[in-house]
Design a protein around this motif. Structure first.
Motif, short mmCIF file in Angstrom:
data_model
loop_
_atom_site.label_atom_id
_atom_site.label_comp_id
_atom_site.label_asym_id
_atom_site.label_seq_id
_atom_site.Cartn_x
_atom_site.Cartn_y
_atom_site.Cartn_z
N MET A 94 0.83 -1.21 0.00
CA MET A 94 0.00 0.00 0.00
C MET A 94 0.86 1.26 0.00
O MET A 94 0.58 2.23 -0.71
N TYR A 95 1.92 1.25 0.78
CA TYR A 95 2.82 2.40 0.87
C TYR A 95 3.52 2.64 -0.46
O TYR A 95 3.52 3.76 -0.99
N VAL A 96 4.10 1.58 -1.03
CA VAL A 96 4.84 1.73 -2.28
C VAL A 96 3.89 2.08 -3.42
O VAL A 96 4.23 2.92 -4.27
N ILE A 126 2.13 6.03 -7.43
CA ILE A 126 1.10 6.87 -8.04
C ILE A 126 1.53 8.32 -8.02
O ILE A 126 1.41 9.04 -9.02
N VAL A 127 2.07 8.77 -6.90
CA VAL A 127 2.55 10.16 -6.80
C VAL A 127 3.68 10.40 -7.80
O VAL A 127 3.69 11.42 -8.50
N ILE A 128 4.62 9.47 -7.90
CA ILE A 128 5.73 9.63 -8.84
C ILE A 128 5.22 9.65 -10.28
O ILE A 128 5.66 10.48 -11.09
N ALA A 129 4.28 8.76 -10.61
CA ALA A 129 3.76 8.72 -11.98
C ALA A 129 3.07 10.03 -12.34
O ALA A 129 3.29 10.58 -13.44
N PHE A 130 2.26 10.56 -11.44
CA PHE A 130 1.62 11.85 -11.70
C PHE A 130 2.66 12.98 -11.78
O PHE A 130 2.55 13.85 -12.65
N ALA A 131 3.66 12.94 -10.91
CA ALA A 131 4.69 13.98 -10.93
C ALA A 131 5.46 13.98 -12.24
O ALA A 131 5.75 15.04 -12.80
N ILE A 132 5.78 12.79 -12.75
CA ILE A 132 6.48 12.70 -14.03
C ILE A 132 5.64 13.31 -15.15
O ILE A 132 6.13 14.10 -15.95
N GLU A 133 4.36 12.95 -15.19
CA GLU A 133 3.50 13.46 -16.26
C GLU A 133 3.27 14.96 -16.13
O GLU A 133 3.29 15.69 -17.13
N ILE A 134 3.09 15.44 -14.93
CA ILE A 134 2.92 16.89 -14.72
C ILE A 134 4.22 17.61 -15.10
O ILE A 134 4.19 18.66 -15.75
N GLY A 135 5.35 17.03 -14.72
CA GLY A 135 6.64 17.61 -15.08
C GLY A 135 6.84 17.66 -16.59
O GLY A 135 7.34 18.65 -17.13
N GLN A 136 6.45 16.61 -17.29
CA GLN A 136 6.55 16.60 -18.74
C GLN A 136 5.68 17.69 -19.36
O GLN A 136 6.09 18.38 -20.29
N GLY A 137 4.47 17.83 -18.83
CA GLY A 137 3.57 18.85 -19.35
C GLY A 137 4.08 20.26 -19.06
O GLY A 137 3.98 21.15 -19.91
N ALA A 138 4.64 20.46 -17.88
CA ALA A 138 5.09 21.79 -17.48
C ALA A 138 6.36 22.21 -18.21
O ALA A 138 6.53 23.38 -18.55
N GLU A 171 0.27 12.37 -20.66
CA GLU A 171 -0.82 11.46 -21.00
C GLU A 171 -1.21 10.61 -19.80
O GLU A 171 -0.34 10.09 -19.09
N PHE A 172 -2.51 10.45 -19.63
CA PHE A 172 -3.01 9.63 -18.54
C PHE A 172 -2.62 8.17 -18.75
O PHE A 172 -2.34 7.44 -17.79
N ASP A 173 -2.59 7.73 -20.01
CA ASP A 173 -2.23 6.34 -20.31
C ASP A 173 -0.82 6.00 -19.79
O ASP A 173 -0.57 4.86 -19.40
N ASP A 174 0.09 6.97 -19.81
CA ASP A 174 1.43 6.72 -19.28
C ASP A 174 1.37 6.38 -17.79
O ASP A 174 2.11 5.52 -17.32
N ILE A 175 0.49 7.05 -17.07
CA ILE A 175 0.32 6.77 -15.64
C ILE A 175 -0.22 5.35 -15.46
O ILE A 175 0.29 4.58 -14.64
N VAL A 176 -1.24 5.01 -16.24
CA VAL A 176 -1.85 3.69 -16.13
C VAL A 176 -0.83 2.59 -16.45
O VAL A 176 -0.71 1.60 -15.72
N TYR A 177 -0.06 2.78 -17.52
CA TYR A 177 0.94 1.78 -17.89
C TYR A 177 2.05 1.69 -16.85
O TYR A 177 2.55 0.60 -16.55
N ILE A 183 1.87 2.35 -13.57
CA ILE A 183 1.34 1.65 -12.39
C ILE A 183 1.11 0.18 -12.72
O ILE A 183 1.36 -0.70 -11.90
N GLY A 184 0.66 -0.09 -13.95
CA GLY A 184 0.49 -1.48 -14.38
C GLY A 184 1.80 -2.24 -14.35
O GLY A 184 1.85 -3.41 -13.97
N GLY A 185 2.89 -1.57 -14.76
CA GLY A 185 4.21 -2.21 -14.70
C GLY A 185 4.61 -2.55 -13.28
O GLY A 185 5.12 -3.64 -13.01
N PHE A 186 4.37 -1.63 -12.35
CA PHE A 186 4.67 -1.92 -10.96
C PHE A 186 3.83 -3.10 -10.46
O PHE A 186 4.36 -4.01 -9.81
N LEU A 187 2.53 -3.10 -10.78
CA LEU A 187 1.66 -4.19 -10.31
C LEU A 187 2.10 -5.53 -10.89
O LEU A 187 2.12 -6.54 -10.18
N ALA A 188 2.46 -5.56 -12.17
CA ALA A 188 2.91 -6.81 -12.80
C ALA A 188 4.19 -7.32 -12.13
O ALA A 188 4.31 -8.51 -11.81
N MET A 189 5.13 -6.41 -11.90
CA MET A 189 6.39 -6.83 -11.27
C MET A 189 6.18 -7.23 -9.82
O MET A 189 6.84 -8.14 -9.32
#
Length: 137
Positions: free
Chosen positions: A70-72, A77-89, A96-102, A104-110
Motif C-alpha cells: 500500500m505504501y509503495v 502513483i505520486v511519482i507517476a503523476f509527478a512525471i506526467e505533470i513535469g513533462q507537461g510543465a 498522457e493519462f495512459d502513461d500513468i496507467v501503464y 502503475i500497471g508495470g509496478f503491479l505486474a512486477m
C-alpha cells in the motif's frame, strides 16, 4: 478509469465550492492558503484515524507485506503523476493519462511476479524445515 478520475475531480470541485461558500456565508475570511491548511489538515487527520487501526491490525496479524504494498503503491502513483505533470510543465514530453496507467500497471505486474517468487521461496523453506516424521504423514 479516465471517467472515474474526472468524476473524482468533479466531486473535489463541488467540495471546494462548498467550502468557499461556507467561508463567504459565515464571513470567516480565510484566504486560499488558510483554507488549504485547514481542509488538508482535517482530511489528513481523518485518514490517520482510518489507516492507523487498519495498519496496526495488518501488522499484528503478520501482514506487513500488505502495508509495504500500500505504501509503495501510493508512492508510485505520486511519482507517476509527478512525471506526467513535469513533462507537461517543461515540454519535455507529452502529458498522457495512459502513461500513468501503464507505469502503475508495470509496478503491479512486477509486484505479482515478486509475490509468486516469494511464495515459492516460503513454500520450499517450509518443506525443508519440516521434521522427517512430518514428510510421511
Amino acid at each position: 478509469m479516465e471517467q472515474f478520475l474526472y468524476g473524482v475531480v468533479g466531486v473535489i470541485a463541488q467540495f471546494h465550492s462548498y467550502i468557499l461558500s461556507l467561508n463567504n456565508n459565515y464571513e470567516a475570511s480565510f484566504n486560499d492558503k488558510e483554507l488549504h491548511f485547514l481542509v488538508l489538515g482535517i482530511v489528513g487527520i481523518i485518514l490517520v484515524f482510518i489507516a492507523h487501526p487498519i495498519f496496526k491490525w495488518l501488522a499484528n496479524t503478520g501482514h506487513v507485506m500488505v502495508i509495504t504494498f500500500m505504501y509503495v503503491l501510493t508512492i508510485m502513483i505520486v511519482i507517476a503523476f509527478a512525471i506526467e505533470i513535469g513533462q507537461g510543465a517543461t515540454g519535455t514530453g507529452v502529458m498522457e493519462f495512459d502513461d500513468i496507467v501503464y507505469g502503475i500497471g508495470g509496478f503491479l505486474a512486477m509486484f505479482i511476479v515478486f509475490m509468486v517468487i516469494r511464495g515459492i521461496y516460503h513454500l520450499i523453506k517450509r518443506w525443508v524445515t519440516k521434521d522427517d516424521d512430518e514428510w510421511y504423514s
